[in-house]
Design a protein around this motif. Sequence first.
Motif, PDB file in Angstrom:
ATOM      1  N   ARG A  31       0.815  -1.207   0.000  1.00 56.35           N
ATOM      2  CA  ARG A  31       0.000   0.000   0.000  1.00 56.35           C
ATOM      3  C   ARG A  31       0.854   1.265   0.000  1.00 56.35           C
ATOM      4  NH1 ARG A  31      -3.749  -0.816  -2.878  1.00 56.35           N
ATOM      5  NH2 ARG A  31      -5.145  -2.510  -2.298  1.00 56.35           N
ATOM      6  N   LEU A  32       2.072   1.190   0.494  1.00 55.64           N
ATOM      7  CA  LEU A  32       2.977   2.331   0.370  1.00 55.64           C
ATOM      8  C   LEU A  32       3.406   2.527  -1.084  1.00 55.64           C
ATOM      9  CD1 LEU A  32       5.275   1.940   3.512  1.00 55.64           C
ATOM     10  CD2 LEU A  32       3.580   3.727   3.094  1.00 55.64           C
ATOM     11  N   ILE A  33       3.532   1.422  -1.803  1.00 56.51           N
ATOM     12  CA  ILE A  33       3.899   1.515  -3.222  1.00 56.51           C
ATOM     13  C   ILE A  33       2.754   2.094  -4.040  1.00 56.51           C
ATOM     14  CG2 ILE A  33       4.532   0.171  -5.260  1.00 56.51           C
ATOM     15  CD1 ILE A  33       5.934  -1.783  -3.372  1.00 56.51           C
ATOM     16  N   SER A  34       1.538   1.610  -3.780  1.00 56.18           N
ATOM     17  CA  SER A  34       0.366   2.087  -4.526  1.00 56.18           C
ATOM     18  C   SER A  34      -0.834   2.146  -3.600  1.00 56.18           C
ATOM     19  CB  SER A  34       0.058   1.166  -5.709  1.00 56.18           C
ATOM     20  OG  SER A  34      -1.125   1.591  -6.361  1.00 56.18           O
ATOM     21  N   PRO A  35      -1.300   3.353  -3.244  1.00 53.47           N
ATOM     22  CA  PRO A  35      -2.462   3.472  -2.363  1.00 53.47           C
ATOM     23  C   PRO A  35      -3.801   3.284  -3.079  1.00 53.47           C
ATOM     24  CG  PRO A  35      -1.609   5.640  -2.886  1.00 53.47           C
ATOM     25  CD  PRO A  35      -0.673   4.660  -3.518  1.00 53.47           C
ATOM     26  N   ASP A  36      -3.797   3.127  -4.399  1.00 52.86           N
ATOM     27  CA  ASP A  36      -5.048   2.996  -5.140  1.00 52.86           C
ATOM     28  C   ASP A  36      -5.693   1.633  -4.886  1.00 52.86           C
ATOM     29  OD1 ASP A  36      -4.692   5.497  -6.255  1.00 52.86           O
ATOM     30  OD2 ASP A  36      -3.549   4.693  -7.955  1.00 52.86           O
ATOM     31  N   VAL A  37      -7.033   1.628  -4.870  1.00 53.09           N
ATOM     32  CA  VAL A  37      -7.779   0.382  -4.679  1.00 53.09           C
ATOM     33  C   VAL A  37      -8.075  -0.200  -6.061  1.00 53.09           C
ATOM     34  CG1 VAL A  37      -9.826  -0.678  -3.685  1.00 53.09           C
ATOM     35  CG2 VAL A  37      -8.783   1.278  -2.565  1.00 53.09           C
ATOM     36  N   THR A  38      -7.115  -0.925  -6.597  1.00 54.47           N
ATOM     37  CA  THR A  38      -7.288  -1.596  -7.882  1.00 54.47           C
ATOM     38  C   THR A  38      -7.172  -3.101  -7.681  1.00 54.47           C
ATOM     39  OG1 THR A  38      -4.923  -1.393  -8.360  1.00 54.47           O
ATOM     40  CG2 THR A  38      -6.364   0.384  -9.143  1.00 54.47           C
ATOM     41  N   ALA A  39      -7.751  -3.858  -8.606  1.00 56.40           N
ATOM     42  CA  ALA A  39      -7.793  -5.316  -8.466  1.00 56.40           C
ATOM     43  C   ALA A  39      -6.384  -5.908  -8.365  1.00 56.40           C
ATOM     44  CB  ALA A  39      -8.551  -5.926  -9.642  1.00 56.40           C
ATOM     45  N   LEU A  40      -5.453  -5.386  -9.163  1.00 60.61           N
ATOM     46  CA  LEU A  40      -4.095  -5.932  -9.175  1.00 60.61           C
ATOM     47  C   LEU A  40      -3.426  -5.776  -7.821  1.00 60.61           C
ATOM     48  CD1 LEU A  40      -1.693  -7.128 -10.697  1.00 60.61           C
ATOM     49  CD2 LEU A  40      -1.051  -4.801 -11.383  1.00 60.61           C
ATOM     50  N   TYR A  41      -3.516  -4.581  -7.259  1.00 63.44           N
ATOM     51  CA  TYR A  41      -2.839  -4.351  -5.985  1.00 63.44           C
ATOM     52  C   TYR A  41      -3.586  -4.989  -4.813  1.00 63.44           C
ATOM     53  CZ  TYR A  41       0.524  -1.245  -8.137  1.00 63.44           C
ATOM     54  OH  TYR A  41       1.549  -0.731  -8.899  1.00 63.44           O
ATOM     55  N   VAL A  42      -4.890  -5.145  -4.942  1.00 63.24           N
ATOM     56  CA  VAL A  42      -5.634  -5.873  -3.905  1.00 63.24           C
ATOM     57  C   VAL A  42      -5.156  -7.313  -3.838  1.00 63.24           C
ATOM     58  CG1 VAL A  42      -7.891  -6.797  -3.292  1.00 63.24           C
ATOM     59  CG2 VAL A  42      -7.677  -4.401  -3.944  1.00 63.24           C
ATOM     60  N   VAL A  43      -5.028  -7.940  -5.017  1.00 61.52           N
ATOM     61  CA  VAL A  43      -4.543  -9.327  -5.066  1.00 61.52           C
ATOM     62  C   VAL A  43      -3.109  -9.405  -4.558  1.00 61.52           C
ATOM     63  CG1 VAL A  43      -3.993 -11.243  -6.592  1.00 61.52           C
ATOM     64  CG2 VAL A  43      -6.109  -9.967  -6.912  1.00 61.52           C
ATOM     65  N   ALA A  44      -2.283  -8.448  -4.959  1.00 54.58           N
ATOM     66  CA  ALA A  44      -0.878  -8.460  -4.522  1.00 54.58           C
ATOM     67  C   ALA A  44      -0.774  -8.304  -3.021  1.00 54.58           C
ATOM     68  CB  ALA A  44      -0.116  -7.334  -5.228  1.00 54.58           C
ATOM     69  N   ALA A  45      -1.589  -7.407  -2.437  1.00 49.17           N
ATOM     70  CA  ALA A  45      -1.520  -7.186  -0.991  1.00 49.17           C
ATOM     71  C   ALA A  45      -1.986  -8.413  -0.223  1.00 49.17           C
ATOM     72  CB  ALA A  45      -2.369  -5.965  -0.617  1.00 49.17           C
ATOM     73  N   VAL A  46      -3.086  -9.022  -0.684  1.00 46.06           N
ATOM     74  CA  VAL A  46      -3.639 -10.166   0.047  1.00 46.06           C
ATOM     75  C   VAL A  46      -2.785 -11.413  -0.142  1.00 46.06           C
ATOM     76  CG1 VAL A  46      -5.632 -11.702   0.258  1.00 46.06           C
ATOM     77  CG2 VAL A  46      -5.979  -9.245  -0.035  1.00 46.06           C
ATOM     78  N   VAL A  47      -2.476 -11.749  -1.401  1.00 47.31           N
ATOM     79  CA  VAL A  47      -1.703 -12.969  -1.673  1.00 47.31           C
ATOM     80  C   VAL A  47      -0.281 -12.840  -1.133  1.00 47.31           C
ATOM     81  CG1 VAL A  47      -0.806 -14.469  -3.483  1.00 47.31           C
ATOM     82  CG2 VAL A  47      -3.115 -13.536  -3.672  1.00 47.31           C
ATOM     83  N   GLY A  48       0.358 -11.711  -1.421  1.00 40.03           N
ATOM     84  CA  GLY A  48       1.716 -11.517  -0.911  1.00 40.03           C
ATOM     85  C   GLY A  48       1.766 -11.537   0.605  1.00 40.03           C
ATOM     86  N   GLY A  49       0.800 -10.876   1.248  1.00 32.48           N
ATOM     87  CA  GLY A  49       0.757 -10.899   2.702  1.00 32.48           C
ATOM     88  C   GLY A  49       0.535 -12.290   3.254  1.00 32.48           C
ATOM     89  N   ALA A  50      -0.336 -13.072   2.590  1.00 30.62           N
ATOM     90  CA  ALA A  50      -0.602 -14.425   3.057  1.00 30.62           C
ATOM     91  C   ALA A  50       0.639 -15.309   2.960  1.00 30.62           C
ATOM     92  CB  ALA A  50      -1.755 -15.036   2.261  1.00 30.62           C
TER      93      ALA A  50
END
Length: 329
Positions: A69-88
């Motif tokens: 989220r520091l890299i991209s604060p926008d709520v887009t599908a790509l970054y949502v998946v990256a934040a959730v999957v990467g965090g998991a």
Amino acid sequence: MFLQEFIRLFYERPGWTVVVFAGLAIAVGYVVGARQAKVNLDHPVSKWNDRAPLIGGAVGAVAVWGVVRLISPDVTALYVVAAVVGGALVGTAVGVLAGRAAKKGARVEISVRTVAATAVASALAAEIGWIIFKELINKVEWPSAKQRIPFPQLDVVTGTALQVGGVTIQRSAIFTVAALVACAVLLWFFINRTRLGRGMQAVSQDPDTARLMGINVDRIIVVAFALGAVLAAIAGVSQGLQNNNIDFRMGFLAGLKAFTAAVLGGIGNVYGAVVGGLVLGVVEAMATQYIPGQFGGSTWKDVWAFVILILVLVFRPQGLLGARVVDRA
């Protein structure tokens, strides 16, 4: 004072809520993992070692989510998946490593599947919190905390004052007294007639012995703090209805008065707290009305309230209804 200054500086800057959402996400992940594990994680000796995989998984997942989220604060599908999957994924790895590091002092073993569930839950909760922040909280125009804010008015509670025998009684005062009676009765019933309340009394007397008797001391402490917060919220609503306008400084003096009322009645005594509060209010009212000269009036009412506190501490330190405690050799 910390809370007052925090509100003054950050209330109209909602960015601090992101940190709160991150903390809540860690808590959600831990709760999910603890339920998935189905083992006792509250052992007084090894509980932190037992909890290490779950805490590591939750913290790792939220940390990766924060980086994305520091890299991209926008709520887009790509970054949502990256934040959730990467965090998991990273959270699971961190949790497994934390479990291995604490393995020697742990009494239970947490499976990789449980750690993964913890990481996934934390990442999802953090992302949901971020969406709430971006779509709701960040778009609200918050009022400035540096000026007095009108408190919401209720027609039944804050309507026209009542006239009883030539005496003017504000509706908000009636609400305060009614809330006092209801809270005092319910609190007495909870403490003296429920299992959780009796456990609270046992913990207050001797937490170590209470733990040996099978009482969950940590749970009792959490319940006590939550109960205090609920009562404080009711008191805050009552004070807001009486003052009509609120500001971030008004709680400091109210807290001092609450402490004074508790000391007057006797610390740990529900009846004493009620009596102490009523005595304090009567003293302030009488001092305002009947003390002549430069020591009277509303500007001196707080002084006389604390004078009463000093007198009670000197001549009856256990309070008006407190029991005298005798120390035996």
